[in-house]
Design an enzyme around this catalytic site. Structure first.
Site, PDB file in Angstrom:
ATOM      1  N   GLY A   1       0.812  -1.214   0.000  1.00  0.00           N
ATOM      2  CA  GLY A   1       0.000   0.000   0.000  1.00  0.00           C
ATOM      3  C   GLY A   1       0.842   1.259   0.000  1.00  0.00           C
TER       4      GLY A   1
ATOM      5  N   GLY B   1      -0.245   8.357   0.463  1.00  0.00           N
ATOM      6  CA  GLY B   1      -0.726   7.458   1.498  1.00  0.00           C
ATOM      7  C   GLY B   1       0.341   7.222   2.550  1.00  0.00           C
TER       8      GLY B   1
ATOM      9  N   GLY C   1       1.767   4.483   3.516  1.00  0.00           N
ATOM     10  CA  GLY C   1       2.832   3.593   3.080  1.00  0.00           C
ATOM     11  C   GLY C   1       3.914   4.327   2.326  1.00  0.00           C
TER      12      GLY C   1
ATOM     13  N   SER D   1      -5.725   0.044  13.761  1.00  0.00           N
ATOM     14  CA  SER D   1      -6.376   1.332  13.999  1.00  0.00           C
ATOM     15  C   SER D   1      -7.072   1.272  15.345  1.00  0.00           C
ATOM     16  CB  SER D   1      -7.424   1.600  12.907  1.00  0.00           C
ATOM     17  OG  SER D   1      -8.262   2.689  13.256  1.00  0.00           O
TER      18      SER D   1
ATOM     19  N   TYR E   1     -15.193  -2.818   9.366  1.00  0.00           N
ATOM     20  CA  TYR E   1     -13.877  -2.211   9.476  1.00  0.00           C
ATOM     21  C   TYR E   1     -13.237  -2.589  10.811  1.00  0.00           C
ATOM     22  CZ  TYR E   1     -10.229   1.374   9.737  1.00  0.00           C
ATOM     23  OH  TYR E   1      -9.020   2.035   9.873  1.00  0.00           O
TER      24      TYR E   1
END
Length: 332
Positions: A35, A40, A42, A168, A195
């Protein structure tokens, strides 16, 4: 895992500062990051590392043009850093197997020192992967589970292998639905609960890796990087006010502070967003056995793991469920 936090970093410590502090542990390393689309987390992570001369940055993702753009940015930072591009769609188990086979065939890459399982998607309407699994669980966890295990020979060839799963604090939204991870083909779907399930899986997978392979020198961690509204994670999901209102409603039902009427996200800037990535991957103070498998945020060890990710034996249950879904067993 104990309550004494071993690291001096905090909420506003820049990733570039932590990278500079740990430059000696970055130089010469081979790092695979999933990713890495421009802008982003990454991409921000590998760009932060570039200044400290890792031996090789392997950039994995679905879009050749985006991988090339990030590789170009790395070259502009430090032209001596080598990069390799790896075609990888984490929502496709055949793609993961092809990518792993390709990497294992690279005769000039004998090890992976750090595997940064960074790629992820967030919320959105109900969708399934091509393998028939709810898409967030497939892309955020299952693809990384398979990739990590298939690449284990390269990881264990490193003198100090490390796997970092980007989770997260959104794991609070849902635990693992062991008997129904795909939400009854969507009939019971909630985008935020799904999620949460995928982010809980990231935490449990890190703990399982630490338990199974810590004796072979592998370190594994999960990370909450923070919230940066401008990242591709939000843009790619096409999320709007209604979606975040739904999130607020769910938080309120769970008794979470973000469900309060006056609550707002505590945003980080780009440099702060990758701080905990860098800490988990390179800070040698985490090498103590007691920290293996831990969860980090704000550049530090955290006790913020919610009850949904603390169930007794859940990491082993998730491992077995994941093996079943990928159709392959991994025993160490």
């Amino acid at each position: 895992m104990g309550s004494n936090k071993p690291l001096p970093y905090g909420r506003y410590t820049p990733g570039s500062t932590i990278a500079a502090d740990n430059a000696a542990h970055i130089t010469g390393k081979t790092i695979l990051t999933t990713g890495v689309s421009p802008s982003g987390t990454g991409a921000l992570f590998v760009e932060t590392l570039a200044a400290h001369s890792p031996a090789l940055l392997i950039l994995a993702g679905r879009s050749p043009s985006k991988l090339a753009a990030t590789a170009s940015k790395i070259a502009s930072i430090n032209a001596s850093v080598k990069t390799r591009l790896l075609d990888l769609d984490l929502a496709s188990l055949p793609s993961v197997r092809r990518a792993a086979a390709e990497m294992l065939s690279w005769t000039d890459v004998g090890r992976i020192d750090v595997l940064m399982n960074n790629a992820g998607i967030m919320a959105g309407p109900y969708r399934k992967s091509e393998d028939g699994v709810e898409l967030q669980f497939a892309a955020n966890h299952l693809g990384h589970f398979l990739l990590t295990n298939l690449l284990m020979p390269l990881l264990l060839a490193s003198p100090s292998p490390c796997v970092v799963n980007i989770s997260s604090d959104g794991h609070r939204l849902g635990g693992i639905r062991f008997s129904d991870p795909s939400f009854s083909n969507g009939s019971e779907y909630n985008q935020w609960v799904a999620y949460g399930q995928s982010k809980t899986a990231n935490i449990l997978f890190a703990r399982a890796l630490a338990a199974k392979l810590g004796g072979k020198g592998l370190r594994a961690y999960s990370v909450h990087p923070g919230v940066l509204m401008s990242t591709n994670l939000v843009a790619a999901g096409g999320l709007g006010e209604r979606d975040f209102a739904e999130l607020k409603k769910l938080d309120k039902s769970l008794g979470e502070p973000l469900g309060e009427d006056d609550a707002v996200f505590d945003f980080k800037n780009e440099d702060e967003m990758v701080a905990t990535h860098v800490t988990a991957a390179f800070d040698p103070r985490l090498d103590e056995e007691r920290w293996n498998g831990c969860y980090l945020e704000d550049g530090n060890v955290s006790e913020g793991v919610r009850a949904c990710a603390r169930g007794e034996g859940d990491e082993e249950r998730l491992w077995k469920l994941s093996e079943e879904l990928v159709g392959e067993r991994f025993e160490y």
